[in-house]
Motif scaffolding. Sequence first.
Motif, PDB file in Angstrom:
ATOM      1  N   ALA A  24     -49.646  29.521  40.750  1.00 40.21           N
ATOM      2  CA  ALA A  24     -49.691  29.924  39.343  1.00 40.21           C
ATOM      3  C   ALA A  24     -48.584  30.915  39.035  1.00 40.21           C
ATOM      4  CB  ALA A  24     -51.043  30.547  39.012  1.00 40.21           C
ATOM      5  N   SER A  25     -48.030  30.777  37.837  1.00 41.78           N
ATOM      6  CA  SER A  25     -47.041  31.739  37.363  1.00 41.78           C
ATOM      7  C   SER A  25     -47.230  31.933  35.868  1.00 41.78           C
ATOM      8  CB  SER A  25     -45.614  31.261  37.672  1.00 41.78           C
ATOM      9  OG  SER A  25     -45.362  30.018  37.063  1.00 41.78           O
ATOM     10  N   GLY A  26     -46.820  33.094  35.379  1.00 45.91           N
ATOM     11  CA  GLY A  26     -46.919  33.369  33.951  1.00 45.91           C
ATOM     12  C   GLY A  26     -48.255  33.890  33.494  1.00 45.91           C
ATOM     13  N   ILE A  27     -49.186  34.125  34.432  1.00 47.83           N
ATOM     14  CA  ILE A  27     -50.485  34.684  34.091  1.00 47.83           C
ATOM     15  C   ILE A  27     -50.797  35.856  35.020  1.00 47.83           C
ATOM     16  CG2 ILE A  27     -51.454  32.547  33.176  1.00 47.83           C
ATOM     17  CD1 ILE A  27     -52.958  32.181  35.834  1.00 47.83           C
ATOM     18  N   ASN A  28     -51.723  36.701  34.580  1.00 50.99           N
ATOM     19  CA  ASN A  28     -52.229  37.766  35.435  1.00 50.99           C
ATOM     20  C   ASN A  28     -53.301  37.138  36.319  1.00 50.99           C
ATOM     21  OD1 ASN A  28     -53.056  40.110  36.642  1.00 50.99           O
ATOM     22  ND2 ASN A  28     -53.977  40.990  34.802  1.00 50.99           N
ATOM     23  N   PHE A  29     -52.863  36.569  37.401  1.00 51.44           N
ATOM     24  CA  PHE A  29     -53.689  35.679  38.224  1.00 51.44           C
ATOM     25  C   PHE A  29     -55.034  36.294  38.585  1.00 51.44           C
ATOM     26  CE2 PHE A  29     -54.172  32.046  40.890  1.00 51.44           C
ATOM     27  CZ  PHE A  29     -54.844  32.461  42.022  1.00 51.44           C
ATOM     28  N   SER A  30     -55.072  37.548  38.919  1.00 49.78           N
ATOM     29  CA  SER A  30     -56.312  38.169  39.385  1.00 49.78           C
ATOM     30  C   SER A  30     -57.369  38.275  38.301  1.00 49.78           C
ATOM     31  CB  SER A  30     -56.024  39.549  39.969  1.00 49.78           C
ATOM     32  OG  SER A  30     -55.470  40.388  38.984  1.00 49.78           O
ATOM     33  N   SER A  31     -56.991  38.020  37.040  1.00 49.07           N
ATOM     34  CA  SER A  31     -57.942  38.069  35.927  1.00 49.07           C
ATOM     35  C   SER A  31     -58.518  36.703  35.583  1.00 49.07           C
ATOM     36  CB  SER A  31     -57.265  38.644  34.680  1.00 49.07           C
ATOM     37  OG  SER A  31     -56.865  39.979  34.895  1.00 49.07           O
TER      38      SER A  31
END
Length: 118
Positions: A24-31
């Motif tokens: 994943a890219s472009g997101i705050n993955f941990s959320s």
Amino acid sequence: QVQLVESGGGLVQPGGSLRLSCAASGINFSSYKMAWYRQAPGKQRELVAVITSGGTTNYADSVKGRFIISRDNRKNTVDLQMNSLRPDDTAVYYCNAVHEVVTWLTYWGQGTQVTVSS
């Protein structure tokens, strides 16, 4: 720009294993709650496995005990380890991300084909 890129699909014999990965890219993955779905020809897309931001997992009954979902919040990846594969696991597998709070923030990958056949 948000991207979910799946990899690891392919052809495997019944009883074999595959490991799918989604970067994943472009997101705050941990959320985000991350999930794997699949869609077989002529069938609706179905949930396979989900892992919350806190690491809680849930599985479809059809894959319990055979598949394992995991995530790495440092690498922004979610994996699906698939063991004891059966012909009815044949499908296109999709990575999905849903924000834990703002649930309309939902994203899909393009999918990766998994074929289980002798």
